[in-house]
Motif scaffolding. Structure first.
Motif, PDB file in Angstrom:
ATOM      1  N   VAL A  69      40.580  36.079  47.637  1.00 30.36           N
ATOM      2  CA  VAL A  69      39.158  36.382  47.507  1.00 30.36           C
ATOM      3  C   VAL A  69      38.897  36.621  46.027  1.00 30.36           C
ATOM      4  N   ARG A  70      38.030  35.800  45.447  1.00 35.36           N
ATOM      5  CA  ARG A  70      37.730  35.922  44.026  1.00 35.36           C
ATOM      6  C   ARG A  70      36.304  36.415  43.824  1.00 35.36           C
ATOM      7  N   ALA A  71      36.139  37.240  42.800  1.00 37.64           N
ATOM      8  CA  ALA A  71      34.819  37.738  42.428  1.00 37.64           C
ATOM      9  C   ALA A  71      34.265  36.843  41.327  1.00 37.64           C
ATOM     10  N   GLU A 130      37.688  36.425  39.002  1.00 31.49           N
ATOM     11  CA  GLU A 130      38.995  37.081  39.047  1.00 31.49           C
ATOM     12  C   GLU A 130      39.378  37.324  40.496  1.00 31.49           C
ATOM     13  N   THR A 131      40.670  37.295  40.745  1.00 28.77           N
ATOM     14  CA  THR A 131      41.165  37.524  42.104  1.00 28.77           C
ATOM     15  C   THR A 131      41.118  39.021  42.414  1.00 28.77           C
ATOM     16  N   VAL A 132      40.420  39.383  43.488  1.00 29.47           N
ATOM     17  CA  VAL A 132      40.310  40.793  43.866  1.00 29.47           C
ATOM     18  C   VAL A 132      41.068  41.104  45.152  1.00 29.47           C
ATOM     19  N   LEU A 133      41.391  40.081  45.942  1.00 29.26           N
ATOM     20  CA  LEU A 133      42.206  40.261  47.145  1.00 29.26           C
ATOM     21  C   LEU A 133      43.087  39.037  47.321  1.00 29.26           C
ATOM     22  N   GLU A 134      44.308  39.240  47.791  1.00 26.64           N
ATOM     23  CA  GLU A 134      45.215  38.144  48.099  1.00 26.64           C
ATOM     24  C   GLU A 134      45.568  38.187  49.578  1.00 26.64           C
ATOM     25  N   SER A 156      45.279  49.370  53.603  1.00 26.55           N
ATOM     26  CA  SER A 156      44.743  50.631  53.070  1.00 26.55           C
ATOM     27  C   SER A 156      45.152  50.860  51.618  1.00 26.55           C
ATOM     28  N   ASN A 157      46.262  50.251  51.189  1.00 25.10           N
ATOM     29  CA  ASN A 157      46.692  50.403  49.800  1.00 25.10           C
ATOM     30  C   ASN A 157      45.904  49.513  48.850  1.00 25.10           C
ATOM     31  N   ALA A 158      45.444  48.354  49.333  1.00 25.81           N
ATOM     32  CA  ALA A 158      44.687  47.436  48.491  1.00 25.81           C
ATOM     33  C   ALA A 158      43.189  47.721  48.504  1.00 25.81           C
ATOM     34  N   ALA A 159      42.694  48.384  49.562  1.00 19.88           N
ATOM     35  CA  ALA A 159      41.259  48.594  49.720  1.00 19.88           C
ATOM     36  C   ALA A 159      40.633  49.405  48.581  1.00 19.88           C
ATOM     37  N   PRO A 160      41.233  50.520  48.112  1.00 22.91           N
ATOM     38  CA  PRO A 160      40.589  51.292  47.031  1.00 22.91           C
ATOM     39  C   PRO A 160      40.373  50.478  45.756  1.00 22.91           C
ATOM     40  N   LEU A 183      34.131  34.578  46.554  1.00 17.82           N
ATOM     41  CA  LEU A 183      34.606  33.250  46.895  1.00 17.82           C
ATOM     42  C   LEU A 183      35.835  33.344  47.788  1.00 17.82           C
ATOM     43  N   THR A 184      35.823  32.606  48.890  1.00 19.28           N
ATOM     44  CA  THR A 184      37.013  32.461  49.723  1.00 19.28           C
ATOM     45  C   THR A 184      37.749  31.211  49.262  1.00 19.28           C
ATOM     46  N   VAL A 185      38.985  31.388  48.786  1.00 12.26           N
ATOM     47  CA  VAL A 185      39.738  30.304  48.171  1.00 12.26           C
ATOM     48  C   VAL A 185      41.027  30.081  48.954  1.00 12.26           C
ATOM     49  N   VAL A 186      41.266  28.845  49.391  1.00 13.82           N
ATOM     50  CA  VAL A 186      42.490  28.475  50.099  1.00 13.82           C
ATOM     51  C   VAL A 186      43.172  27.354  49.324  1.00 13.82           C
ATOM     52  N   ASP A 187      44.394  27.626  48.871  1.00 12.49           N
ATOM     53  CA  ASP A 187      45.152  26.646  48.091  1.00 12.49           C
ATOM     54  C   ASP A 187      44.350  26.116  46.900  1.00 12.49           C
ATOM     55  N   GLY A 188      43.632  27.032  46.236  1.00 15.17           N
ATOM     56  CA  GLY A 188      42.878  26.661  45.047  1.00 15.17           C
ATOM     57  C   GLY A 188      41.535  26.031  45.318  1.00 15.17           C
TER      58      GLY A 188
END
Length: 541
Positions: A217-219, A231-235, A262-266, A308-313
């Motif tokens: 997930v990119r912002a 930038e990537t905000v979630l993987e 729960s560790n990535a959410a904050p 942005l939802t990104v799959v394999d670029g």
């Protein structure tokens, strides 16, 4: 005779009856004895009256074998493992990995530096675009000296195991019942990843395997200079729970509900607030797709705040911050971190869901060297029918020969029934563990019938060698002698078949496994039960 005495007297026969009953339950109870509701939700529409699953040869489908793209520098001295206590410096591994990305200009996921179970460090790159000399030079920039001659084609065993596990997860997540993935060793030290999926053509399976499954997930936001950056905000590994795709509540497209770790959410919440997604960026995303891709042509004419939802670029969806903004700005969203990831089409949403559940494939497969076997479902149905006919003919032939040999129903009938019970127990075991049956397994079942009856004939001949048996003591003495013979023969068969069952030799493995299981069931369950039945029929007691 009391219940305890009855059990002591007939425990071998009762054991056989118990196993046969269990096999029938495993074969015919809807969903199976050990069923998981998530695995049987589609079985209501299946025309298979049993719980047996079929492999490629009996259900149709595709098998693709392909090597893994990559090069490996093994057992490198990277200064990341303490020689005294074996502790691993993870920061040093990350430093080397980042240097490889920078020096070789690699895409995300195309390099790995890790430590195996023996404490040895190995570095890998997963691309054809890097030479051995370039790989060695990049490692030298990270203060890792390695000779190009020590770099080999192929990836590590650890990476191959991860690939097999991920492909198996992809198969399960996609609902492809009966599929399998495993590693196959070839002459010359090469390794191929073999994937078998029933009821799928080669193009569909190749598409499933060619996707790395790297989800991000990119912002996408203004950079302050009149343009935009992201930038990537979630993987993908930050997602811990994935629900089935569903049509989007607003507009077109599809959504995949997810639960964030729960560790990535904050950190995700913090970045959304810092970048303005929860304030001036609310609703500020006009990027739209055509059903397959997102149009960025006019992205810079207005300020865009898009997730942005990104799959394999590839960007498969873009949407603005909506109802999440309130919870994130208040700092409460991280307490229950869930949201939806979007996709323009149902197929993209299904792919996204599968990739999130299975995880990313560590390295790509080289389809330029693939070996493909495809079988149509119609032809597989013919094989299934022929297998049934051959199995029935083998049973009738064995029954006829046994009756001609002894001319005594008391000897022949229990022999045939016991042999069939052995096959039934094997089928029940296959249904219980959801083993996809293939033509090699059918050959194993026929072999089990033949060897099983051979052993039963040995018992009958040994017991009846000197005429009729009138006492239990004489019967038991002769039976023990026969049992030693079939026990030795069983041990020989197991030893001979064990290498085939352990090594990755394709169809031979299925044949060996069924044969070994049949021999074990025969020696431990059916042969003793046949001895008890024969004793009751031939002796006075």
């Amino acid at each position: 005779m009391g219940p305890i005495s009855f059990v002591k007297e007939y425990w071998r026969i009762l054991l056989l009856v118990g196993f046969v009953s269990g096999a029938l339950l495993a074969l015919f109870i809807p969903g199976g004895i050990m069923a998981d509701d998530s695995l049987v939700e589609d079985e209501s529409v299946d025309d298979n009256p049993t719980n047996l699953e079929y492999g490629l040869g009996l259900d149709g489908g595709t098998r693709i074998s392909a090597p893994v793209i990559g090069m490996t520098a093994e057992d490198i001295d990277a200064g990341a493992v303490d020689d005294e206590d074996g502790t691993v410096d993870r920061e040093r591994l990350t430093e080397i990995e980042n240097t490889l990305y920078d020096e070789l200009d690699l895409d995300t996921g195309n390099a790995s530096v890790s430590v195996d179970d023996d404490g040895n460090v190995h570095a890998e790159v997963f691309t054809h675009e890097v030479t051995e000399e370039e790989f060695a030079a990049a490692l030298a920039e990270a203060d890792v000296e390695v000779d190009p001659d020590d770099i080999r084609d192929g990836v590590s065993a650890q990476t191959r195991d991860q690939i097999v596990e991920t492909i198996q997860s992809q198969i399960n997540a996609a609902g492809l019942s009966g599929g399998d993935a495993y590693e196959s060793a070839r002459l010359g030290g090469d390794y191929y990843i073999v994937t078998e999926v029933p009821d799928m053509d080669p193009d569909e399976l190749r598409e499933l395997l060619s996707e790395r499954g790297v989800v991000e997930v990119r912002a996408y936001h203004p950079d302050g200079n009149g343009s935009h950056t992201n930038e990537t905000v979630l993987e993908g590994e930050d997602i811990v729970q994935v629900d089935p795709p569903e049509p989007a509540e607003r507009g077109t497209g599809y959504s995949v509900p997810v639960q964030v770790d729960s560790n990535a959410a904050p950190h995700f919440q913090e970045r959304m607030n810092e970048l303005g997604f929860t304030s001036e960026g609310i609703g500020q995303c006009s990027l739209r797709g055509d059903g397959e891709t997102i149009n960025f042509d006019h992205a810079d004419t207005d300020e865009q705040y898009c997730l942005l939802t990104v799959v394999d670029g590839e960007v498969v969806d873009a949407h603005s911050m909506g109802d999440l903004a309130d919870g994130m700005s208040a700092g409460t969203w991280a307490n229950d971190p869930s949201f939806v990831m979007g996709a323009q089409s149902q197929q993209q949403a299904q792919t996204l869901s599968v990739n999130l559940q299975a995880g990313a494939l560590p390295a790509p497969l080289d389809f330029g060297q693939e070996q493909t076997l495809s079988l149509s479902p119609a032809l597989a149905d013919q094989f299934k029918l022929y297998s049934l006919i051959i199995g029935t003919l083998s049973v009738l032939t064995v029954s006829g020969m046994v009756f001609l040999r002894y001319r005594d129903v008391r000897v022949a009938a229990p022999m045939v029934v016991t042999a069939m019970a052995e096959v039934l127990i094997l089928l029940g075991f296959a249904a219980l563990i959801r083993m996809p049956l293939d033509l090699s397994h059918v050959a194993g079942f026929i072999a089990v019938v033949g060897t099983g009856v051979d052993d039963l004939i040995i018992i009958a001949d040994e017991v009846m060698d000197d005429g009729e048996v009138n006492s239990q003591k004489v019967f038991e003495s002769r039976f023990r002698k026969a049992f030693w013979i079939i026990g030795a023969a069983a041990a020989t068969t197991i030893i001979a078949m064990s290498p085939l069952a352990v090594l990755s030799l394709g169809d031979l493995r299925g044949f060996a496994i069924i044969t070994i299981l049949g021999v074990l069931i025969g020696v431990l369950i059916t042969r003793p039960a046949y001895g008890d039945i024969l004793q009751r029929l031939l002796t006075d007691k």
